[in-house]
Design a protein around this motif. Structure first.
Motif, PDB file in Angstrom:
ATOM      1  N   ARG A 179      -7.367  11.152   4.125  1.00 20.10           N
ATOM      2  CA  ARG A 179      -8.429  10.344   3.515  1.00 20.10           C
ATOM      3  C   ARG A 179      -8.027   9.659   2.217  1.00 20.10           C
ATOM      4  N   SER A 180      -6.784   9.865   1.779  1.00 18.49           N
ATOM      5  CA  SER A 180      -6.379   9.219   0.521  1.00 18.49           C
ATOM      6  C   SER A 180      -6.092   7.747   0.779  1.00 18.49           C
ATOM      7  N   THR A 181      -6.985   6.891   0.285  1.00 25.51           N
ATOM      8  CA  THR A 181      -6.806   5.453   0.544  1.00 25.51           C
ATOM      9  C   THR A 181      -6.440   4.682  -0.718  1.00 25.51           C
ATOM     10  N   THR A 182      -6.734   5.236  -1.882  1.00 27.51           N
ATOM     11  CA  THR A 182      -6.413   4.512  -3.120  1.00 27.51           C
ATOM     12  C   THR A 182      -5.283   5.230  -3.857  1.00 27.51           C
ATOM     13  N   ALA A 183      -4.687   4.501  -4.819  1.00 26.18           N
ATOM     14  CA  ALA A 183      -3.597   5.094  -5.600  1.00 26.18           C
ATOM     15  C   ALA A 183      -4.106   6.300  -6.393  1.00 26.18           C
ATOM     16  N   ALA A 184      -5.358   6.212  -6.866  1.00 24.71           N
ATOM     17  CA  ALA A 184      -5.912   7.327  -7.649  1.00 24.71           C
ATOM     18  C   ALA A 184      -6.028   8.583  -6.780  1.00 24.71           C
ATOM     19  N   GLU A 185      -6.426   8.380  -5.524  1.00 23.62           N
ATOM     20  CA  GLU A 185      -6.531   9.537  -4.612  1.00 23.62           C
ATOM     21  C   GLU A 185      -5.147  10.107  -4.304  1.00 23.62           C
ATOM     22  N   SER A 186      -4.165   9.231  -4.198  1.00 17.51           N
ATOM     23  CA  SER A 186      -2.799   9.707  -3.945  1.00 17.51           C
ATOM     24  C   SER A 186      -2.276  10.482  -5.148  1.00 17.51           C
ATOM     25  N   LEU A 216      10.677  13.409  -4.434  1.00 11.31           N
ATOM     26  CA  LEU A 216       9.489  12.618  -4.099  1.00 11.31           C
ATOM     27  C   LEU A 216       9.676  11.160  -4.516  1.00 11.31           C
ATOM     28  N   PHE A 217      10.273  10.951  -5.706  1.00 15.18           N
ATOM     29  CA  PHE A 217      10.513   9.573  -6.143  1.00 15.18           C
ATOM     30  C   PHE A 217      11.545   8.902  -5.229  1.00 15.18           C
ATOM     31  N   LEU A 218      12.564   9.671  -4.829  1.00 14.28           N
ATOM     32  CA  LEU A 218      13.583   9.103  -3.927  1.00 14.28           C
ATOM     33  C   LEU A 218      12.974   8.754  -2.575  1.00 14.28           C
ATOM     34  N   LEU A 219      12.140   9.677  -2.078  1.00 13.59           N
ATOM     35  CA  LEU A 219      11.494   9.449  -0.787  1.00 13.59           C
ATOM     36  C   LEU A 219      10.520   8.272  -0.869  1.00 13.59           C
ATOM     37  N   ALA A 220       9.785   8.195  -1.979  1.00 12.92           N
ATOM     38  CA  ALA A 220       8.849   7.080  -2.168  1.00 12.92           C
ATOM     39  C   ALA A 220       9.623   5.766  -2.166  1.00 12.92           C
ATOM     40  N   ALA A 221      10.793   5.758  -2.843  1.00 12.29           N
ATOM     41  CA  ALA A 221      11.598   4.538  -2.884  1.00 12.29           C
ATOM     42  C   ALA A 221      12.121   4.196  -1.492  1.00 12.29           C
ATOM     43  N   ALA A 222      12.564   5.239  -0.747  1.00 12.16           N
ATOM     44  CA  ALA A 222      13.096   5.001   0.610  1.00 12.16           C
ATOM     45  C   ALA A 222      12.000   4.454   1.522  1.00 12.16           C
ATOM     46  N   MET A 223      10.808   5.028   1.433  1.00 13.84           N
ATOM     47  CA  MET A 223       9.711   4.543   2.287  1.00 13.84           C
ATOM     48  C   MET A 223       9.300   3.140   1.871  1.00 13.84           C
ATOM     49  N   GLY A 224       9.279   2.909   0.551  1.00 15.11           N
ATOM     50  CA  GLY A 224       8.912   1.589   0.052  1.00 15.11           C
ATOM     51  C   GLY A 224       9.927   0.534   0.455  1.00 15.11           C
ATOM     52  N   HIS A 281       0.829  -1.206   0.000  1.00 16.64           N
ATOM     53  CA  HIS A 281       0.000   0.000   0.000  1.00 16.64           C
ATOM     54  C   HIS A 281       0.863   1.255   0.000  1.00 16.64           C
ATOM     55  N   LEU A 282       1.890   1.223   0.826  1.00 12.26           N
ATOM     56  CA  LEU A 282       2.756   2.399   0.953  1.00 12.26           C
ATOM     57  C   LEU A 282       3.459   2.692  -0.365  1.00 12.26           C
ATOM     58  N   ALA A 283       4.032   1.642  -0.968  1.00 12.83           N
ATOM     59  CA  ALA A 283       4.770   1.837  -2.218  1.00 12.83           C
ATOM     60  C   ALA A 283       3.845   2.376  -3.308  1.00 12.83           C
ATOM     61  N   LYS A 284       2.625   1.799  -3.384  1.00 11.48           N
ATOM     62  CA  LYS A 284       1.683   2.244  -4.417  1.00 11.48           C
ATOM     63  C   LYS A 284       1.265   3.693  -4.204  1.00 11.48           C
ATOM     64  N   ALA A 319       2.749   6.077  -2.426  1.00  9.51           N
ATOM     65  CA  ALA A 319       3.845   7.043  -2.550  1.00  9.51           C
ATOM     66  C   ALA A 319       4.223   7.248  -4.012  1.00  9.51           C
ATOM     67  N   ALA A 320       4.255   6.143  -4.770  1.00 11.47           N
ATOM     68  CA  ALA A 320       4.603   6.269  -6.192  1.00 11.47           C
ATOM     69  C   ALA A 320       3.522   7.057  -6.932  1.00 11.47           C
ATOM     70  N   ALA A 321       2.255   6.773  -6.635  1.00 10.05           N
ATOM     71  CA  ALA A 321       1.163   7.483  -7.305  1.00 10.05           C
ATOM     72  C   ALA A 321       1.234   8.973  -6.982  1.00 10.05           C
ATOM     73  N   TYR A 322       1.546   9.277  -5.733  1.00 12.15           N
ATOM     74  CA  TYR A 322       1.658  10.686  -5.313  1.00 12.15           C
ATOM     75  C   TYR A 322       2.777  11.384  -6.096  1.00 12.15           C
ATOM     76  N   ALA A 323       3.937  10.713  -6.177  1.00  5.27           N
ATOM     77  CA  ALA A 323       5.079  11.319  -6.877  1.00  5.27           C
ATOM     78  C   ALA A 323       4.752  11.532  -8.363  1.00  5.27           C
ATOM     79  N   TRP A 324       4.081  10.551  -8.980  1.00  4.31           N
ATOM     80  CA  TRP A 324       3.699  10.703 -10.387  1.00  4.31           C
ATOM     81  C   TRP A 324       2.693  11.838 -10.562  1.00  4.31           C
ATOM     82  N   GLY A 325       1.782  11.964  -9.611  1.00  3.17           N
ATOM     83  CA  GLY A 325       0.804  13.054  -9.676  1.00  3.17           C
ATOM     84  C   GLY A 325       1.486  14.409  -9.636  1.00  3.17           C
ATOM     85  N   ASN A 326       2.485  14.519  -8.769  1.00  6.40           N
ATOM     86  CA  ASN A 326       3.224  15.775  -8.657  1.00  6.40           C
ATOM     87  C   ASN A 326       4.012  16.050  -9.937  1.00  6.40           C
TER      88      ASN A 326
END
Lengths: 91, 244
Positions: free
Chosen positions: B135-142, B191-199, B54-57, B59-66
């Motif tokens: 409240r962001s629970t899905t990748a689309a919301e992220s 953001l991508f680096l942080l997403a990778a670190a958290m993942g 869940h975290l990886a998805k 965080a990655a979706a958030y970074a792509w959105g940005n």
């Protein structure tokens, strides 16, 4: 049983809900990857500390509760307490 | 207008774009929202194996959105400057350099007052970001959260974004698209680096503590970087007596 009322940020009143506090503290513990059982135990112990502080206080603010809960949680999981304190700090 | 056909043109422009992208990346609002998002995702999941997924998805979706929003903003502003703004090149660069210098000064002065915790965004927007993060629970919301955060950062990143857009003024071509994507990639790289670190299992609290302890340095480098970039683009494109 604690009968304290919480004064919310906007001025409204809400009855103190230990389950809500326990749930948010457990979430903070899980967010630093504490195992679920440990998270629940730490949260329950922190809530017990907060409730001791609440005794004899009919009204406190939600900010007070949050500060006291963070102080209580730091004893059991300092990293989780840090996340709990920072949770609204978007900067 | 820049034809972007000579290697030297491309190198000069790439140097400005890279510096602007690094400055954009240095502003911390999007990073802050991502760590909050990570904490909420981990906090609400009970099954450990699902944590990471869940975290990886998210965080990655958030970074792509940005990334997507930065690209769209850069393309939109480039279009406006190309099609609608008829100010000659030199006065435009003088104005943009002034904006960059003033933004750098504002970063220094405003942040100095409260240790860097004050945001330039309205309280209502800050609360909105907080609620959406929770409240962001899905990748689309992220993904959508990443896009909104990209927009919310505008007061911080307007100057570097305008520099890049002004550089890319002109008829659309592949070089411009590549440079625009390069800017978006550099700006969203943390953001991508942080997403990778958290993942990969890094503690969010450790990442946050690092950010907290280096906050002043990041602000100082943002402010000085903006001043340096403003002087650099002014010397490259705004000097001389002819307005063109």
């Amino acid at each position: 049983m604690v009968d304290t009322m919480l004064v919310k940020r906007g001025g409204g009143l809400e009855a103190y809900d230990p389950a809500k506090l326990r749930s948010s503290l457990a979430a903070a513990c899980k967010s630093v990857r504490a195992p679920e059982g440990e998270a629940e135990t730490s949260a329950a112990l922190a809530v017990a500390r907060v409730e001791r502080w609440l005794m004899g206080r009919p009204e406190v603010t939600t900010a007070d509760i949050r500060r006291k809960a963070a102080e209580a949680l730091v004893v059991y999981n300092p990293e989780a307490a840090y996340i709990y304190q920072q949770h609204k700090n978007i900067s | 207008m820049y034809p972007l056909t000579q290697p030297s043109d491309l190198l000069t422009i790439a140097s400005v774009v890279v510096l602007a992208g690094l400055l954009h990346a240095n502003f911390q609002l999007a990073v802050s929202v991502l760590t909050r998002l990570g904490a909420h995702v981990l906090g609400r999941n009970d099954i450990r194996r699902q944590h990471q997924r869940h975290l990886a998805k998210a965080a990655a979706a958030y970074a792509w959105g940005n990334f997507l929003m930065i690209g769209l903003l850069a393309a939109g502003v480039t279009y406006v400057l190309s099609a609608l703004v008829t100010v000659p090149q030199k006065p435009l660069w003088v104005m943009l350099s002034l904006l960059g210098g003033l933004t750098g000064l504002a970063v220094l002065l405003i942040y100095r007052r409260d240790g860097g915790r004050r945001l330039w965004i309205p309280e209502a927007l800050k609360n909105y970001l907080y609620e959406r993060t929770k409240r962001s629970t899905t990748a689309a919301e992220s993904l959508a959260l990443g896009m909104v955060t990209g927009l919310a950062e505008l007061p911080f990143i307007a100057a570097p974004l305008l520099f890049v857009a002004a550089l890319l003024r002109g008829a659309p071509d592949l070089n411009r698209l590549a440079i625009l994507l390069l800017y978006a990639a550099i700006a969203s790289a943390p953001l991508f680096l942080l997403a990778a670190a958290m993942g990969a299992g890094q503690q969010i609290s450790r990442l946050e503590r690092w950010r907290e302890s280096n906050r002043r340095f990041l602000q100082l480098s943002s402010a000085l970087g903006l001043a340096v970039l403003s002087v650099y683009v002014l010397s490259l494109f705004g000097a001389g007596s002819s307005p063109w």
